[in-house]
Structure formats: structure tokens, C-alpha cells
Design an enzyme around this catalytic site. Structure first.
Site, PDB file in Angstrom:
ATOM      1  N   LYS A  80       0.877  -1.176   0.000  1.00 47.75           N
ATOM      2  CA  LYS A  80       0.000   0.000   0.000  1.00 47.75           C
ATOM      3  C   LYS A  80       0.911   1.222   0.000  1.00 47.75           C
ATOM      4  CE  LYS A  80      -4.552   0.820   0.361  1.00 47.75           C
ATOM      5  NZ  LYS A  80      -5.646   0.092  -0.264  1.00 47.75           N
ATOM      6  N   GLY A 178     -20.271   7.151  -0.246  1.00 50.97           N
ATOM      7  CA  GLY A 178     -19.462   7.415  -1.442  1.00 50.97           C
ATOM      8  C   GLY A 178     -19.691   6.315  -2.457  1.00 50.97           C
ATOM      9  N   ASN A 257     -11.494   0.337   5.241  1.00 51.03           N
ATOM     10  CA  ASN A 257     -10.266  -0.365   5.631  1.00 51.03           C
ATOM     11  C   ASN A 257      -9.892   0.022   7.060  1.00 51.03           C
ATOM     12  OD1 ASN A 257      -9.245  -1.969   3.399  1.00 51.03           O
ATOM     13  ND2 ASN A 257      -9.003  -0.043   2.280  1.00 51.03           N
TER      14      ASN A 257
END
Ligand SMILES: NC(=O)C1=CN([C@@H]2O[C@H](COP(=O)(O)OP(=O)(O)OC[C@H]3O[C@@H](n4cnc5c(N)ncnc54)[C@H](O)[C@@H]3O)[C@@H](O)[C@H]2O)C=CC1
Ligand SMILES: O=C(O)CCC(=O)C(=O)O
Length: 363
Positions: A80, A178, A257
Site C-alpha cells: 500500500k 461514497g 479499511n
């Protein structure tokens, strides 16, 4: 900050600190584990309160990607990246510079679009590197697939805890409307659930009210609602010592997350309150499944089958946690670590066989 201490504790292979003056760029690329394949994980841009917070985010998110891939049976590793800064100051030059850092890893890290990054940004990064996914959006982008996977995972959790597969009248509180939250709301509405929603952006709540007849609540009211399911689809760290005591839902199943503020203690607090938590990196794997399939050549049937599996994997994890009296987070890490260990063993066996065949003159 005990830099190597943190990295060693979480088991990362490599952390790259990207630093540039012209343009001014500060980014961290964290590669957690590449046993199953190259590290995949999208890039986010945030104005972190300090560098420690940015590093913590990159380390936790990349480790989550390793577990996400292993639990979803996708042959990639976990990585990431975070770009430190206000997204309002994002420039083309910054994205190109970032692309060059990604390229310098020669494919050990493949990235895509996360918080505060757009498909257009990813396209710009791709000017400097081929190691990006989601540029052409052959499959319509990851969010609809993530939303569908979260819906299936939520159904598995409801079935396990509330012993019903009928969502009619089920009360669900959704935080964050979203790309993913909206898709999730659509599936829930179509299956008869009653929605309670919040977002810091009033345009989003109004639209979900109009589309799906949802009840709007204030952002700080969402935790204490008398509902069956709480679905975090906005931010990480929202399950903590302040919010958990307020939660009345018996199931937590959402896309965000890093939902647990502190993994062990907050995971245990949920167990003590008999709240069933669907681990974020298992339930939100639809996005990864989608970009991985784009990378290898999109096959809708295969991708959808892998997403459907989120349902079965979660049932297996809930059962494991129950039998061993551990948190669902620990149960899913156990499953992921077993799969990674098996893959490593298989690699070793194959290497030993190849070398023995070489010595015996076999090809
Ligand atoms: N897009 C994807 O395919 C995947 C997304 N995720 C995670 O799921 C979460 C949602 O992702 P997206 O929908 O793509 O992001 P998004 O940026 O489209 O939506 C997030 C929404 O949350 C709202 N929000 C922010 N702070 C809030 C607060 N305090 N209270 C209520 N609402 C708030 C924002 O206004 C926005 O509408 C993120 O945590 C992301 O990392 C995880 C896996 C894949
Ligand atoms: O978009 C990607 O590169 C992989 C998906 C991802 O980062 C995530 O699921 O958080």
C-alpha cells in the site's frame, strides 16, 4: 519512533520512503509480503497529522492487503502507498514523480486508486510506469464490485448471527455514502432492508434518501442507533473505546479499511458485547478481485465467482472464531497465514524437486 521495531513486528519486507524536492513529494510505499505474488495495493493521498501517522497507515493497510489477497485466494502479495499532503495541492508533476518511484520497484509493487485519488490521477501515474491497475476501467471500476462483495458478506454475517437469510425489514446503519456505500445501499434497498444513513456531505445523504427512502441521521448519531447492522463505509479507526460502548447493532459489516482502532483490545470489546464483526479486509476484497482480474485479462464470470466466495469465506471465519473462542480478526489472520505458509512450502518443494531433477539430468 522505533522504525525497524514497527516494521519487524508487522513482518514487512520493505518500506520505501520517497522524497523529492522538485516537485516537493513525500510518500511511503510499504511492501508487506510477496510470498503469493507481487505486492498489490492502491495509493491514497492524505494530509496526515504527522509522519508517524502516515507510516502507521501504510504499514497497517499493506499488511491488510496481504491478508485480503490470501483470504480471497488471489495470488498476489500485500502493499500500500500513502502520499503525504493535501489533495488540493496534487499536481501532474507530483503524480509523475510518484510514478517514477513506483517504477523503480520494477513490478514488486502494483498500485491503483484509493482515497483522494481519481482514475485520471492513476492514468497520469501510468505515464511513468506500467505497474498500475484500474487505468482503463474495463470492468466499470472497483467500487460496484466492492459494494456487491460487502452486501454478500453482510448477508453471511446476518445469517450467522441473526439466523435469517431474509433481509426484509432488517435495519442497517450505513456510515459513508461514497462510491461503495451507495452501491451497498442499492443492494440493501432492493432486498427490503430499512436504511439509516449518514455522511459529512449533505448532497450524498439527500441522494440516498431520494433513491432508497433512507432515514438521514447526523454523523455522530450513527453509532448509537437501535439497528441490526452497522456498516462503516467511510473511514478507518471508527471502532474504538469511544464508539464501541454506543453500538447497539449485533453485526458490523462494512467496506472501510482498518475499522478497528486497536486491533486486539477493540476486537475483544466487540466479542464481549456479542457483536459479530466481519473483518474489513475479508469483506471488502471485491475491489482487489476486480483489479487483479483486469490485470490478467478480465473474465466477468471468474471475477464474480471469486467475489461470491466472500460469503463462504466469512462463514468459515465466523465458525473458526466461535470454535476457538477468538476474535474474527484473529480467525481471518489465521486463515490467511495458513494459506501463505502453504504457498511458501509448495514453492520450497517445487524448488527442491527442480534442483534434484537438474542434478539427475532430467528436464
Ligand atoms: N472503492 C473501493 O473499491 C474500495 C474501498 N475501500 C474502502 O471503503 C471505504 C469507502 O470507499 P469509497 O466509497 O471508494 O470512498 P469515497 O471517498 O467514495 O466515499 C467515502 C464517503 O465517506 C464520507 N465520509 C467521510 N468522513 C465521514 C464521516 N466522518 N462520517 C460520515 N461520512 C464520512 C465522504 O463524504 C464520502 O462520501 C474507504 O475506507 C476505502 O478505503 C476498501 C476496498 C475497496
Ligand atoms: O486497487 C488496488 O490496487 C487494490 C485494492 C486495494 O487497494 C484495496 O482493496 O484497498
Amino acid at each position: 519512533m522505533n522504525l525497524f521495531g514497527n516494521v519487524t513486528e508487522m513482518g514487512h519486507e520493505q518500506v520505501l520512503f520517497c522524497n523529492g524536492k522538485d516537485p516537493d513529494i513525500k510518500a511511503i510505499i510499504a511492501i508487506h509480503d510477496t510470498s503469493l505474488g507481487p505486492a498489490m495495493g492502491a495509493t491514497r493521498m492524505l494530509p496526515y497529522v504527522n509522519e508517524e501517522a502516515a507510516l502507521k497507515d501504510a504499514l497497517r493497510l499493506s499488511r491488510g492487503m496481504t491478508y485480503k489477497a490470501a483470504c480471497a485466494n488471489i495470488p498476489v502479495g500485500g502493499g500500500k502507498a500513502v502520499i503525504i499532503g493535501n489533495p488540493k495541492h496534487k499536481t501532474d508533476e507530483l503524480l509523475y514523480a510518484y510514478g517514477r518511484f513506483v517504477n523503480s520497484l520494477n513490478g514488486r509493487f502494483i498500485t491503483g486508486q484509493d482515497v483522494n485519488m481519481t482514475p485520471e490521477d492513476v492514468r497520469k501515474i501510468s505515464r511513468e510506469t506500467n505497474y498500475v491497475v484500474g487505468v482503463e476501467e474495463k470492468s466499470g471500476g472497483p467500487a460496484p464490485v466492492t459494494g456487491w462483495g460487502v452486501f454478500l458478506g453482510l448477508k453471511a454475517a446476518v445469517e450467522f448471527r441473526l439466523k435469517t437469510s431474509d433481509l426484509t425489514g432488517l435495519k442497517v446503519a450505513v456510515q459513508g455514502l461514497g462510491n461503495v456505500g451507495t452501491n451497498l445501499c442499492r443492494h440493501l434497498h432492493e432486498n427490503g432492508a430499512k436504511l439509516f444513513v449518514t455522511d459529512i456531505n449533505p448532497e450524498r445523504t439527500e441522494e440516498i434518501k431520494r433513491l432508497f427512502g433512507a432515514t438521514i441521521v447526523e454523523p455522530d448519531e450513527i453509532y448509537g442507533l437501535d439497528v441490526d447492522v452497522f456498516s462503516p463505509c467511510a473511514l478507518g479507526g471508527i471502532l474504538n473505546s469511544e464508539t464501541i460502548p454506543q453500538i447497539k447493532a449485533s453485526v458490523i459489516a462494512g467496506a472501510a479499511n482498518n475499522q478497528l482502532g486497536e486491533e486486539k483490545p477493540d476486537g475483544m470489546k466487540l466479542v464481549e458485547k456479542s457483536i459479530l464483526y466481519a473483518p474489513d479486509y475479508v469483506i471488502n476484497a471485491g475491489g482487489l478481485i476486480n483489479v487483479y482480474n483486469e490485470m490478467i485479462g478480465y473474465n466477468e464470470e471468474k471475477a464474480f465467482k471469486q467475489v461470491r466466495n466472500i460469503y463462504n469465506t466469512l462463514l468459515e471465519i465466523f465458525d473458526r472464531a466461535d470454535k476457538q473462542q477468538i476474535t474474527t480478526d484473529d480467525a481471518s489472520k489465521q486463515l490467511a497465514e495458513e494459506r501463505i505458509a502453504n504457498a511458501k512450502n509448495l514453492k520450497k518443494v517445487l524448488a527442491t524437486t527442480a534442483s534434484a531433477n537438474g542434478k539427475n539430468g532430467k528436464s
